[in-house]
Scaffold this active site. Sequence first.
Site, mmCIF file in Angstrom:
data_model
loop_
_atom_site.group_PDB
_atom_site.id
_atom_site.type_symbol
_atom_site.label_atom_id
_atom_site.label_comp_id
_atom_site.label_asym_id
_atom_site.label_seq_id
_atom_site.Cartn_x
_atom_site.Cartn_y
_atom_site.Cartn_z
ATOM 1 N N ASN A 190 35.946 49.272 46.958
ATOM 2 C CA ASN A 190 37.453 48.619 46.545
ATOM 3 C C ASN A 190 37.912 49.417 45.694
ATOM 4 O O ASN A 190 39.140 49.548 45.377
ATOM 5 C CB ASN A 190 37.420 47.086 45.944
ATOM 6 C CG ASN A 190 38.638 46.787 45.683
ATOM 7 O OD1 ASN A 190 39.567 46.477 46.218
ATOM 8 N ND2 ASN A 190 38.272 46.576 44.350
ATOM 9 N N TYR A 210 47.852 59.568 47.777
ATOM 10 C CA TYR A 210 47.492 57.941 47.917
ATOM 11 C C TYR A 210 47.338 57.617 49.458
ATOM 12 O O TYR A 210 46.538 57.131 49.767
ATOM 13 C CB TYR A 210 48.262 57.034 47.085
ATOM 14 C CG TYR A 210 47.882 55.569 46.895
ATOM 15 C CD1 TYR A 210 46.867 55.103 46.124
ATOM 16 C CD2 TYR A 210 48.441 54.734 47.942
ATOM 17 C CE1 TYR A 210 46.417 53.802 46.057
ATOM 18 C CE2 TYR A 210 48.031 53.281 47.699
ATOM 19 C CZ TYR A 210 46.997 52.987 46.950
ATOM 20 O OH TYR A 210 46.670 51.619 46.919
ATOM 21 N N THR A 244 48.022 42.918 40.530
ATOM 22 C CA THR A 244 47.022 43.229 39.814
ATOM 23 C C THR A 244 47.498 44.115 38.442
ATOM 24 O O THR A 244 48.812 44.530 38.543
ATOM 25 C CB THR A 244 45.922 44.078 40.564
ATOM 26 O OG1 THR A 244 46.743 45.308 40.831
ATOM 27 C CG2 THR A 244 45.647 43.275 41.882
ATOM 28 N N LYS A 289 44.412 56.676 52.136
ATOM 29 C CA LYS A 289 44.215 55.215 52.470
ATOM 30 C C LYS A 289 44.341 55.337 53.931
ATOM 31 O O LYS A 289 43.580 54.545 54.783
ATOM 32 C CB LYS A 289 45.314 54.415 52.074
ATOM 33 C CG LYS A 289 45.271 54.000 50.506
ATOM 34 C CD LYS A 289 43.979 53.259 50.195
ATOM 35 C CE LYS A 289 43.794 52.862 48.756
ATOM 36 N NZ LYS A 289 42.431 52.324 48.382
ATOM 37 N N ASP A 342 31.673 49.832 38.118
ATOM 38 C CA ASP A 342 33.297 50.080 37.652
ATOM 39 C C ASP A 342 33.094 51.433 36.576
ATOM 40 O O ASP A 342 32.161 51.405 36.135
ATOM 41 C CB ASP A 342 34.081 48.907 37.093
ATOM 42 C CG ASP A 342 35.669 48.971 37.368
ATOM 43 O OD1 ASP A 342 36.039 50.131 36.748
ATOM 44 O OD2 ASP A 342 36.081 48.339 37.888
ATOM 45 N N ILE A 362 49.801 43.583 45.685
ATOM 46 C CA ILE A 362 49.089 42.235 44.907
ATOM 47 C C ILE A 362 49.443 42.249 43.575
ATOM 48 O O ILE A 362 49.353 43.404 43.037
ATOM 49 C CB ILE A 362 47.527 42.643 45.466
ATOM 50 C CG1 ILE A 362 47.370 42.827 46.958
ATOM 51 C CG2 ILE A 362 46.912 41.314 44.965
ATOM 52 C CD1 ILE A 362 48.175 41.613 47.904
HETATM 53 P P1 NAP Z 1 43.187 47.725 39.547
HETATM 54 O O1 NAP Z 1 43.219 46.456 38.909
HETATM 55 O O2 NAP Z 1 43.495 49.022 38.786
HETATM 56 O O3 NAP Z 1 41.385 47.623 39.543
HETATM 57 C C1 NAP Z 1 40.760 48.811 40.063
HETATM 58 C C2 NAP Z 1 39.417 49.118 39.322
HETATM 59 O O4 NAP Z 1 38.816 50.243 39.846
HETATM 60 C C3 NAP Z 1 39.646 49.272 37.667
HETATM 61 O O5 NAP Z 1 38.804 48.688 37.009
HETATM 62 C C4 NAP Z 1 39.511 50.647 37.718
HETATM 63 O O6 NAP Z 1 39.005 51.114 36.457
HETATM 64 C C5 NAP Z 1 38.540 50.949 38.837
HETATM 65 N N1 NAP Z 1 38.140 52.257 39.159
HETATM 66 C C6 NAP Z 1 39.323 53.211 38.917
HETATM 67 N N2 NAP Z 1 38.698 54.663 39.206
HETATM 68 C C7 NAP Z 1 37.469 54.107 39.630
HETATM 69 C C8 NAP Z 1 36.177 55.204 40.135
HETATM 70 N N3 NAP Z 1 36.392 56.367 39.964
HETATM 71 N N4 NAP Z 1 35.048 54.549 40.117
HETATM 72 C C9 NAP Z 1 34.866 53.353 39.927
HETATM 73 N N5 NAP Z 1 35.817 52.315 39.442
HETATM 74 C C10 NAP Z 1 37.091 53.049 39.417
HETATM 75 O O7 NAP Z 1 43.621 47.881 40.922
HETATM 76 P P2 NAP Z 1 43.642 46.787 42.327
HETATM 77 O O8 NAP Z 1 45.224 46.523 42.307
HETATM 78 O O9 NAP Z 1 42.732 45.592 42.158
HETATM 79 O O10 NAP Z 1 43.238 47.598 43.343
HETATM 80 C C11 NAP Z 1 41.939 47.737 43.912
HETATM 81 C C12 NAP Z 1 41.953 48.409 45.255
HETATM 82 O O11 NAP Z 1 43.060 47.707 46.178
HETATM 83 C C13 NAP Z 1 42.464 49.874 45.305
HETATM 84 O O12 NAP Z 1 41.726 50.497 45.875
HETATM 85 C C14 NAP Z 1 43.758 49.935 45.536
HETATM 86 O O13 NAP Z 1 44.268 51.316 46.099
HETATM 87 C C15 NAP Z 1 43.975 49.074 46.568
HETATM 88 N N6 NAP Z 1 45.187 48.336 46.970
HETATM 89 C C16 NAP Z 1 45.852 47.570 45.833
HETATM 90 C C17 NAP Z 1 47.017 47.025 46.103
HETATM 91 C C18 NAP Z 1 47.756 46.067 45.106
HETATM 92 O O14 NAP Z 1 49.015 45.979 45.503
HETATM 93 N N7 NAP Z 1 47.108 45.870 43.946
HETATM 94 C C19 NAP Z 1 47.728 47.459 47.323
HETATM 95 C C20 NAP Z 1 46.883 47.668 48.361
HETATM 96 C C21 NAP Z 1 45.819 48.391 48.035
HETATM 97 P P3 NAP Z 1 40.415 51.809 35.323
HETATM 98 O O15 NAP Z 1 41.368 50.598 35.036
HETATM 99 O O16 NAP Z 1 39.466 52.277 34.295
HETATM 100 O O17 NAP Z 1 40.892 52.979 36.114
#
Ligand code: NAP
Length: 252
Positions: free
Chosen positions: A90, A156, A191, A160, A37, A189
């Site tokens: 991810n 975005y 988060t 995706k 991360d 989700i």
């Molecule tokens: P999250 O809680 O923001 O976690 C994402 C993590 O990735 C954070 O620790 C973030 O660090 C880190 N990150 C950001 N940019 C990065 C980089 N360049 N290199 C390495 N790490 C990086 O998000 P999440 O909701 O768990 O999302 C995880 C994945 O699921 C993402 O790809 C998102 O697009 C996808 N997704 C999420 C949802 C949803 O509803 N949550 C729905 C569909 C898809 P920082 O916090 O410091 O930026």
Amino acid sequence: MNGISGSTTIVTGGGSGIGREAALRFAEEGANVVVADVDTDGAAETADLVREAGGEATVTDTDVSDPNDVEAMVDTAVETYGGLDYAFNNAGIEGESEPAGEHPLDNWERVIDVNLKGVFLCMRYELPAMLESGGGSIVNTSSIAGIVGFPNLSPYVASKHGVIGLTKNAALEYSGEGVRVNAISPGVIETPMVQRSQEDDPEQMEQVKAATPIGRLGAPDEIGDAAVWLCSEDASFVTGETLVIDGGYVAQ
Ligand code: NAP
């Protein structure tokens, strides 16, 4: 689940949300986990949670849009645990919300760099390591925004959709060599990413929730479970597939 115990898995974005829960689930099944991360504090917390639960984890400071960081992440997995079996690519960012005709150009570049180029770079370095280990499995995180459009989120949505294309292509190239490649498309989700979106645009989030047939948001472990299953031998005939886990959102 079949084949996970004793394996080595990379989870990018493992310091928060979906990635953290997935790292915990892989560790529960007996995998050594590389928690990668940019948020190294979050990644260290995840690794502590894994160890408290009796598992094994290593942290890497990895920006997935940087090829040197990604290569070092894979090297760490191989040097620490002797090889690489699985990866959950991810890490992702939501970026800013503006219509296409006004969209900030730097936001386009950053979101594509992290969400699309980042997944490509991860596979670019993980695939040779997996072939070296005799095979493996990759799961890439797309989104329901990889299936349908969401106004104001051009980069975005494009990134995706692109992740699903990259997944299919790598599956065609590597399934015959023992590496399966799949994607997961989560719905909304709970988060930190979604908490931020809720603060930015509470109305749109309420609309999405109301439009989800199951009538609630998803939990990160519901995605983590699917990532572990897709990597495991239980999914041995699944490749090039996108598993939509969205409470029925895109079925409408
Ligand atoms: P999250 O809680 O923001 O976690 C994402 C993590 O990735 C954070 O620790 C973030 O660090 C880190 N990150 C950001 N940019 C990065 C980089 N360049 N290199 C390495 N790490 C990086 O998000 P999440 O909701 O768990 O999302 C995880 C994945 O699921 C993402 O790809 C998102 O697009 C996808 N997704 C999420 C949802 C949803 O509803 N949550 C729905 C569909 C898809 P920082 O916090 O410091 O930026």
